[in-house]
Design a protein around this motif. Structure first.
Motif, PDB file in Angstrom:
ATOM      1  N   LEU A   1       0.808  -1.226   0.000  1.00 62.86           N
ATOM      2  CA  LEU A   1       0.000   0.000   0.000  1.00 62.86           C
ATOM      3  C   LEU A   1       0.841   1.275   0.000  1.00 62.86           C
ATOM      4  CD1 LEU A   1      -2.823  -1.126   2.458  1.00 62.86           C
ATOM      5  CD2 LEU A   1      -2.798  -1.273  -0.040  1.00 62.86           C
ATOM      6  N   GLN A   2       2.072   1.152  -0.467  1.00 64.65           N
ATOM      7  CA  GLN A   2       2.960   2.314  -0.531  1.00 64.65           C
ATOM      8  C   GLN A   2       2.904   2.887  -1.949  1.00 64.65           C
ATOM      9  OE1 GLN A   2       7.093   1.581   0.381  1.00 64.65           O
ATOM     10  NE2 GLN A   2       7.321   3.655   1.184  1.00 64.65           N
ATOM     11  N   ALA A   3       2.654   4.203  -2.032  1.00 63.56           N
ATOM     12  CA  ALA A   3       2.580   4.879  -3.323  1.00 63.56           C
ATOM     13  C   ALA A   3       3.928   5.442  -3.738  1.00 63.56           C
ATOM     14  CB  ALA A   3       1.548   6.007  -3.262  1.00 63.56           C
ATOM     15  N   LYS A   4       4.728   5.822  -2.762  1.00 59.34           N
ATOM     16  CA  LYS A   4       6.021   6.446  -2.996  1.00 59.34           C
ATOM     17  C   LYS A   4       6.750   6.369  -1.664  1.00 59.34           C
ATOM     18  CE  LYS A   4       7.683  10.661  -5.207  1.00 59.34           C
ATOM     19  NZ  LYS A   4       7.317  11.977  -5.706  1.00 59.34           N
ATOM     20  N   SER A   5       8.017   6.604  -1.671  1.00 61.27           N
ATOM     21  CA  SER A   5       8.777   6.560  -0.425  1.00 61.27           C
ATOM     22  C   SER A   5       8.096   7.417   0.645  1.00 61.27           C
ATOM     23  CB  SER A   5      10.203   7.069  -0.681  1.00 61.27           C
ATOM     24  OG  SER A   5      10.941   7.020   0.519  1.00 61.27           O
ATOM     25  N   ASN A   6       7.768   6.793   1.757  1.00 61.69           N
ATOM     26  CA  ASN A   6       7.131   7.449   2.899  1.00 61.69           C
ATOM     27  C   ASN A   6       5.716   7.959   2.641  1.00 61.69           C
ATOM     28  OD1 ASN A   6       9.291   7.023   4.693  1.00 61.69           O
ATOM     29  ND2 ASN A   6      10.385   8.743   3.767  1.00 61.69           N
ATOM     30  N   ILE A   7       5.027   7.429   1.615  1.00 64.82           N
ATOM     31  CA  ILE A   7       3.619   7.775   1.364  1.00 64.82           C
ATOM     32  C   ILE A   7       2.839   6.484   1.161  1.00 64.82           C
ATOM     33  CG2 ILE A   7       1.965   8.940  -0.140  1.00 64.82           C
ATOM     34  CD1 ILE A   7       4.158  10.923  -0.878  1.00 64.82           C
ATOM     35  N   TRP A   8       1.861   6.237   2.022  1.00 64.45           N
ATOM     36  CA  TRP A   8       0.994   5.061   1.917  1.00 64.45           C
ATOM     37  C   TRP A   8      -0.421   5.538   1.656  1.00 64.45           C
ATOM     38  CZ3 TRP A   8       5.317   5.273   4.733  1.00 64.45           C
ATOM     39  CH2 TRP A   8       6.166   4.166   4.705  1.00 64.45           C
ATOM     40  N   VAL A   9      -1.192   4.710   0.973  1.00 60.40           N
ATOM     41  CA  VAL A   9      -2.580   5.044   0.658  1.00 60.40           C
ATOM     42  C   VAL A   9      -3.446   3.849   1.028  1.00 60.40           C
ATOM     43  CG1 VAL A   9      -4.191   5.704  -1.175  1.00 60.40           C
ATOM     44  CG2 VAL A   9      -1.819   6.481  -1.280  1.00 60.40           C
ATOM     45  N   ALA A  10      -4.606   4.119   1.631  1.00 55.75           N
ATOM     46  CA  ALA A  10      -5.513   3.049   2.026  1.00 55.75           C
ATOM     47  C   ALA A  10      -6.947   3.423   1.660  1.00 55.75           C
ATOM     48  CB  ALA A  10      -5.405   2.809   3.533  1.00 55.75           C
ATOM     49  N   GLY A  11      -7.834   2.456   1.765  1.00 55.58           N
ATOM     50  CA  GLY A  11      -9.258   2.694   1.517  1.00 55.58           C
ATOM     51  C   GLY A  11      -9.583   2.878   0.050  1.00 55.58           C
ATOM     52  N   ASP A  12     -10.671   3.612  -0.209  1.00 53.52           N
ATOM     53  CA  ASP A  12     -11.183   3.806  -1.571  1.00 53.52           C
ATOM     54  C   ASP A  12     -10.167   4.435  -2.514  1.00 53.52           C
ATOM     55  OD1 ASP A  12     -13.436   3.092  -0.177  1.00 53.52           O
ATOM     56  OD2 ASP A  12     -14.544   4.925  -0.558  1.00 53.52           O
ATOM     57  N   ALA A  13      -9.240   5.205  -1.975  1.00 53.47           N
ATOM     58  CA  ALA A  13      -8.280   5.926  -2.812  1.00 53.47           C
ATOM     59  C   ALA A  13      -7.129   5.056  -3.297  1.00 53.47           C
ATOM     60  CB  ALA A  13      -7.726   7.125  -2.052  1.00 53.47           C
TER      61      ALA A  13
END
Length: 134
Positions: free
Chosen positions: A71-83
């Motif tokens: 669930l990591q989009a980029k270094s130090n950025i995670w995204v969860a849920g509908d997005a």
């Protein structure tokens, strides 16, 4: 239909009113309906404006931020849920709009922020109970 259920997919409700204990609907097709009860299933499009300034990838078909299996989009950025538009090893890339998914993926993203490195594998539950013959 045996249970008195009329499913009308790919329709948009343009007007709703309530009179004489009936819900009156006008659909985008111009069709007008009266019903005792109405169940409306709606989708959503996540707000991905942040992607432009943060340099995140957005899925052009499913919407949502592309994330890896953790669930990591980029270094130090995670995204969860509908997005989150994640890769499921069984079903391919997908995005889920469900409360269960939001809870489970949110917890996992939080664990992974602390270095857990756990992949997302959860299959959200879906159910409908319209009657014994449906």
């Amino acid at each position: 239909r045996k249970e008195g259920v009329n499913v009308i997919p790919n329709s948009t409700v343009e007007h709703v009113s309530f009179k004489d204990n009936q819900v009156n609907l006008r659909l985008n097709s111009g069709e007008e309906l009266q019903a005792d009860r109405v169940i409306v299933a709606v989708g959503l499009e996540p707000n991905v404006e942040l992607a432009n300034v943060a340099g995140l990838e957005v899925d052009p078909i499913l919407g949502g931020f592309h994330v890896n299996s953790e669930l990591q989009a980029k270094s130090n950025i995670w995204v969860a849920g509908d997005a989150a538009c994640f890769y499921d090893p069984n079903l391919g890339r997908r995005r889920v709009e469900h409360h269960d998914h939001a809870v489970v993926s949110g917890r996992l993203a939080g664990e992974n922020m602390t270095g857990a490195g756990k992949p997302y594998w959860h299959q959200s539950m879906f159910w409908s109970d319209l009657g014994p013959d449906v």
